[in-house]
Design a protein around this motif. Structure first.
Motif, PDB file in Angstrom:
ATOM      1  N   GLN A   1      20.740  -4.792  24.449  1.00 59.20           N
ATOM      2  CA  GLN A   1      21.947  -5.008  23.684  1.00 59.20           C
ATOM      3  C   GLN A   1      22.763  -6.096  24.367  1.00 59.20           C
ATOM      4  N   LEU A   2      23.036  -7.147  23.622  1.00 63.13           N
ATOM      5  CA  LEU A   2      23.825  -8.233  24.153  1.00 63.13           C
ATOM      6  C   LEU A   2      25.282  -7.795  24.264  1.00 63.13           C
ATOM      7  N   GLN A   3      25.857  -8.006  25.421  1.00 62.13           N
ATOM      8  CA  GLN A   3      27.274  -7.710  25.612  1.00 62.13           C
ATOM      9  C   GLN A   3      28.003  -8.986  26.002  1.00 62.13           C
ATOM     10  N   LEU A   4      29.178  -9.145  25.426  1.00 60.82           N
ATOM     11  CA  LEU A   4      30.001 -10.319  25.696  1.00 60.82           C
ATOM     12  C   LEU A   4      31.325  -9.872  26.304  1.00 60.82           C
ATOM     13  N   VAL A   5      31.763 -10.596  27.312  1.00 57.70           N
ATOM     14  CA  VAL A   5      33.032 -10.276  27.958  1.00 57.70           C
ATOM     15  C   VAL A   5      33.868 -11.549  28.047  1.00 57.70           C
ATOM     16  N   GLU A   6      35.055 -11.510  27.436  1.00 61.07           N
ATOM     17  CA  GLU A   6      35.960 -12.641  27.503  1.00 61.07           C
ATOM     18  C   GLU A   6      36.906 -12.482  28.699  1.00 61.07           C
ATOM     19  N   SER A   7      37.347 -13.591  29.218  1.00 61.17           N
ATOM     20  CA  SER A   7      38.344 -13.595  30.286  1.00 61.17           C
ATOM     21  C   SER A   7      39.117 -14.904  30.230  1.00 61.17           C
ATOM     22  N   GLY A   8      40.210 -14.954  30.969  1.00 59.83           N
ATOM     23  CA  GLY A   8      40.965 -16.193  31.078  1.00 59.83           C
ATOM     24  C   GLY A   8      42.250 -16.235  30.277  1.00 59.83           C
ATOM     25  N   GLY A   9      42.510 -15.189  29.506  1.00 54.27           N
ATOM     26  CA  GLY A   9      43.750 -15.168  28.752  1.00 54.27           C
ATOM     27  C   GLY A   9      44.951 -14.940  29.656  1.00 54.27           C
ATOM     28  N   GLY A  10      46.127 -15.057  29.071  1.00 54.54           N
ATOM     29  CA  GLY A  10      47.337 -14.842  29.848  1.00 54.54           C
ATOM     30  C   GLY A  10      48.550 -15.403  29.150  1.00 54.54           C
ATOM     31  N   LEU A  11      49.643 -15.472  29.907  1.00 53.19           N
ATOM     32  CA  LEU A  11      50.904 -16.015  29.408  1.00 53.19           C
ATOM     33  C   LEU A  11      51.042 -17.449  29.888  1.00 53.19           C
ATOM     34  N   VAL A  12      51.343 -18.352  28.973  1.00 55.43           N
ATOM     35  CA  VAL A  12      51.487 -19.761  29.326  1.00 55.43           C
ATOM     36  C   VAL A  12      52.650 -20.344  28.528  1.00 55.43           C
ATOM     37  N   GLN A  13      53.308 -21.319  29.087  1.00 52.79           N
ATOM     38  CA  GLN A  13      54.415 -21.969  28.389  1.00 52.79           C
ATOM     39  C   GLN A  13      53.891 -22.949  27.341  1.00 52.79           C
ATOM     40  N   PRO A  14      54.675 -23.223  26.323  1.00 49.55           N
ATOM     41  CA  PRO A  14      54.261 -24.240  25.346  1.00 49.55           C
ATOM     42  C   PRO A  14      53.931 -25.556  26.038  1.00 49.55           C
ATOM     43  N   GLY A  15      52.843 -26.174  25.590  1.00 50.86           N
ATOM     44  CA  GLY A  15      52.374 -27.397  26.211  1.00 50.86           C
ATOM     45  C   GLY A  15      51.396 -27.169  27.336  1.00 50.86           C
ATOM     46  N   GLY A  16      51.237 -25.932  27.744  1.00 51.46           N
ATOM     47  CA  GLY A  16      50.333 -25.612  28.843  1.00 51.46           C
ATOM     48  C   GLY A  16      48.883 -25.487  28.403  1.00 51.46           C
ATOM     49  N   SER A  17      48.050 -25.094  29.370  1.00 52.68           N
ATOM     50  CA  SER A  17      46.610 -25.019  29.128  1.00 52.68           C
ATOM     51  C   SER A  17      46.044 -23.697  29.650  1.00 52.68           C
TER      52      SER A  17
ATOM     53  N   TYR B   1      27.329  -9.941  17.493  1.00 50.04           N
ATOM     54  CA  TYR B   1      27.771  -9.469  18.800  1.00 50.04           C
ATOM     55  C   TYR B   1      29.186  -9.977  19.073  1.00 50.04           C
ATOM     56  N   TRP B   2      30.033  -9.078  19.529  1.00 51.59           N
ATOM     57  CA  TRP B   2      31.436  -9.409  19.737  1.00 51.59           C
ATOM     58  C   TRP B   2      31.905  -8.930  21.107  1.00 51.59           C
ATOM     59  N   GLY B   3      32.807  -9.689  21.686  1.00 53.22           N
ATOM     60  CA  GLY B   3      33.480  -9.243  22.891  1.00 53.22           C
ATOM     61  C   GLY B   3      34.698  -8.402  22.544  1.00 53.22           C
ATOM     62  N   GLN B   4      35.383  -7.949  23.579  1.00 54.72           N
ATOM     63  CA  GLN B   4      36.524  -7.042  23.380  1.00 54.72           C
ATOM     64  C   GLN B   4      37.834  -7.792  23.180  1.00 54.72           C
ATOM     65  N   GLY B   5      37.825  -9.088  23.449  1.00 47.81           N
ATOM     66  CA  GLY B   5      39.022  -9.894  23.230  1.00 47.81           C
ATOM     67  C   GLY B   5      39.847 -10.091  24.483  1.00 47.81           C
ATOM     68  N   THR B   6      40.581 -11.196  24.504  1.00 52.14           N
ATOM     69  CA  THR B   6      41.513 -11.479  25.589  1.00 52.14           C
ATOM     70  C   THR B   6      42.800 -12.024  24.978  1.00 52.14           C
ATOM     71  N   GLN B   7      43.924 -11.534  25.485  1.00 51.09           N
ATOM     72  CA  GLN B   7      45.220 -11.892  24.913  1.00 51.09           C
ATOM     73  C   GLN B   7      45.680 -13.243  25.434  1.00 51.09           C
ATOM     74  N   VAL B   8      46.105 -14.093  24.526  1.00 51.43           N
ATOM     75  CA  VAL B   8      46.739 -15.368  24.871  1.00 51.43           C
ATOM     76  C   VAL B   8      48.144 -15.354  24.288  1.00 51.43           C
ATOM     77  N   THR B   9      49.128 -15.547  25.140  1.00 47.93           N
ATOM     78  CA  THR B   9      50.517 -15.580  24.707  1.00 47.93           C
ATOM     79  C   THR B   9      51.133 -16.899  25.140  1.00 47.93           C
ATOM     80  N   VAL B  10      51.653 -17.640  24.179  1.00 45.47           N
ATOM     81  CA  VAL B  10      52.295 -18.922  24.458  1.00 45.47           C
ATOM     82  C   VAL B  10      53.788 -18.756  24.181  1.00 45.47           C
ATOM     83  N   SER B  11      54.556 -18.767  25.244  1.00 40.82           N
ATOM     84  CA  SER B  11      55.980 -18.511  25.103  1.00 40.82           C
ATOM     85  C   SER B  11      56.733 -19.084  26.294  1.00 40.82           C
ATOM     86  N   SER B  12      57.959 -19.515  26.035  1.00 43.44           N
ATOM     87  CA  SER B  12      58.810 -19.992  27.120  1.00 43.44           C
ATOM     88  C   SER B  12      59.697 -18.868  27.645  1.00 43.44           C
TER      89      SER B  12
END
Length: 126
Positions: free
Chosen positions: A1-17, A115-126
């Protein structure tokens, strides 16, 4: 069974990466179509970007010129590089895969993904 894991999300300011990673366990993704989706609160899930057998990426209009999808050298990881982030990019980001696909010619934005991963939250806010 293929499993996918996302990572790297987080809180970033507008214009960020941010760079999101999608890692497959026990499989290489070189024969798989890969797509990044996102879903914001109260909105439908939307496709962000995908790669198929041709490795020619497809992007949603809303992210063209800002996001880049790529396959990692290790072949079991796919990345989504996100630059010039906007508040409207805030969402849970999911990676999905389908395959192995041995026949080329399909359009990665037009297929179903098994096949789907569980997701990672990305929040863009100042």
């Amino acid at each position: 069974q293929l499993q996918l894991v996302e990572s790297g999300g987080g809180l970033v300011q507008p214009g960020g990466s941010l760079r999101l990673s999608c890692a497959a366990s026990g499989f290489t993704l070189d024969r798989y179509a890969i797509r990044w989706f996102r879903q914001a609160p109260g909105k439908e899930r939307e496709g962000v970007s995908c790669l198929g057998s041709s490795n020619s990426p497809i992007y949603a209009d809303s992210v063209k010129g800002r996001f880049t999808i790529s396959r990692g050298n290790a072949k079991n990881t796919v990345y989504l590089e996100m630059n010039s982030l906007k508040p409207e990019d805030t969402a849970i980001y999911y990676c999905a895969a389908d395959g192995p696909r041995w026949v080329s010619g399909y359009v990665c934005s037009s297929i179903q993904y098994r096949y789907w991963g569980q997701g990672t939250q990305v929040t863009v806010s100042s």
